[in-house]
Design a protein around this motif. Structure first.
Motif, short mmCIF file in Angstrom:
data_model
loop_
_atom_site.label_atom_id
_atom_site.label_comp_id
_atom_site.label_asym_id
_atom_site.label_seq_id
_atom_site.Cartn_x
_atom_site.Cartn_y
_atom_site.Cartn_z
N TYR A 78 12.37 25.78 14.97
CA TYR A 78 12.92 26.90 15.73
C TYR A 78 11.81 27.73 16.37
O TYR A 78 11.96 28.20 17.50
CB TYR A 78 13.80 27.77 14.85
CG TYR A 78 15.05 27.06 14.41
CD1 TYR A 78 16.07 26.79 15.32
CD2 TYR A 78 15.21 26.65 13.10
CE1 TYR A 78 17.22 26.12 14.93
CE2 TYR A 78 16.35 25.97 12.70
CZ TYR A 78 17.35 25.72 13.62
OH TYR A 78 18.48 25.05 13.23
N TYR B 62 18.52 32.99 31.11
CA TYR B 62 18.80 32.23 29.88
C TYR B 62 17.65 31.28 29.58
O TYR B 62 17.18 31.21 28.44
CB TYR B 62 20.11 31.45 30.03
CG TYR B 62 20.37 30.49 28.91
CD1 TYR B 62 20.92 30.93 27.70
CD2 TYR B 62 20.06 29.14 29.02
CE1 TYR B 62 21.16 30.05 26.66
CE2 TYR B 62 20.29 28.25 27.98
CZ TYR B 62 20.84 28.72 26.81
OH TYR B 62 21.06 27.84 25.77
N ASN C 204 14.77 33.22 28.31
CA ASN C 204 15.00 33.64 26.93
C ASN C 204 14.78 32.48 25.96
O ASN C 204 14.22 32.67 24.87
CB ASN C 204 16.40 34.21 26.77
CG ASN C 204 16.52 35.61 27.34
OD1 ASN C 204 15.53 36.32 27.49
ND2 ASN C 204 17.73 35.99 27.68
N VAL C 205 15.21 31.28 26.33
CA VAL C 205 15.00 30.11 25.48
C VAL C 205 13.51 29.85 25.33
O VAL C 205 12.99 29.66 24.22
CB VAL C 205 15.72 28.86 26.04
CG1 VAL C 205 15.24 27.59 25.35
CG2 VAL C 205 17.23 29.01 25.92
N ASN D 1 11.80 32.13 22.98
CA ASN D 1 12.42 32.14 21.65
C ASN D 1 13.30 33.36 21.38
O ASN D 1 13.45 33.79 20.24
CB ASN D 1 11.36 32.02 20.55
CG ASN D 1 10.82 30.62 20.46
OD1 ASN D 1 11.57 29.65 20.58
ND2 ASN D 1 9.52 30.49 20.26
N ARG D 2 13.88 33.91 22.43
CA ARG D 2 14.84 35.00 22.26
C ARG D 2 16.26 34.48 22.13
O ARG D 2 17.14 35.18 21.64
CB ARG D 2 14.74 35.99 23.42
CG ARG D 2 13.42 36.77 23.44
CD ARG D 2 13.42 37.84 24.50
NE ARG D 2 13.46 37.29 25.84
CZ ARG D 2 12.41 37.18 26.65
NH1 ARG D 2 11.22 37.58 26.25
NH2 ARG D 2 12.54 36.68 27.86
N THR D 3 16.48 33.24 22.59
CA THR D 3 17.79 32.58 22.54
C THR D 3 17.57 31.14 22.13
O THR D 3 16.62 30.51 22.59
CB THR D 3 18.47 32.60 23.94
OG1 THR D 3 18.62 33.95 24.35
CG2 THR D 3 19.80 31.91 23.92
N ALA D 4 18.44 30.64 21.27
CA ALA D 4 18.35 29.23 20.87
C ALA D 4 19.35 28.42 21.68
O ALA D 4 20.46 28.87 21.95
CB ALA D 4 18.66 29.09 19.38
N THR E 220 22.05 25.56 22.26
CA THR E 220 23.02 24.83 21.45
C THR E 220 22.69 23.35 21.50
O THR E 220 21.93 22.90 22.38
CB THR E 220 24.45 25.04 21.99
OG1 THR E 220 24.51 24.46 23.31
CG2 THR E 220 24.84 26.50 22.04
#
Length: 109
Positions: free
Chosen positions: A6, A37, A40-41, A44-47, A49
Motif C-alpha cells: 500500500y 483522482y 491522489n492515487v 497515496n491519498r486514495t487507493a 479498487t
C-alpha cells in the motif's frame, strides 16, 4: 498484502504511467476518472479498487500480476514466469527460435 504494498502503490502507478509516456490527464480520460483522482492515487491519498487496478494494468499493457507482483518474492517470480509465457505465445516460430538462441548465448556468458 503487506503495508509496503500500500505504501508503494502510488509510486508504482506513477512510475508505470511515466514509463508508458502517459500523462495524468490521458490516464484519467481512459479510466473515466478525474485527473485529481490519478494524482491522489499517485500520492497515496486514495487507493485504487481492484477493478480500477485491472483497468490500469490493461491501459498500460502489463498483466495485473506483474504490476502488483511485488507483494512477495515467490509471487513475483511466478508472475514473471507468467509474463514471459504470455509474451512468447505471441511470437512466430522464427522469432521463438531466435529468442531461444539469444537466451542460450546470454546464459552461457
Amino acid at each position: 498484502m503487506n503495508s509496503d504494498f500500500y505504501d508503494n502503490l502510488g509510486k508504482r502507478v506513477r512510475e508505470l504511467r511515466i514509463s508508458k509516456g502517459l500523462t495524468q490527464d490521458q490516464v484519467a480520460k481512459e479510466l473515466n476518472v478525474t485527473p485529481g483522482y490519478i494524482s491522489n492515487v499517485e500520492n497515496n491519498r486514495t487507493a485504487m479498487t481492484l477493478r480500477m487496478l485491472i483497468f490500469y494494468a490493461r491501459l498500460t499493457g502489463v498483466s495485473l500480476d506483474s504490476f502488483i507482483g511485488s507483494i512477495d518474492s515467490s509471487y513475483k517470480e511466478t508472475s514473471l514466469d507468467n509474463e514471459l509465457l504470455s509474451l512468447t505465445k505471441e511470437l512466430t516460430a522464427a522469432e521463438k527460435e531466435k529468442l531461444i538462441k539469444t537466451l542460450k548465448l546470454w546464459k552461457e556468458s
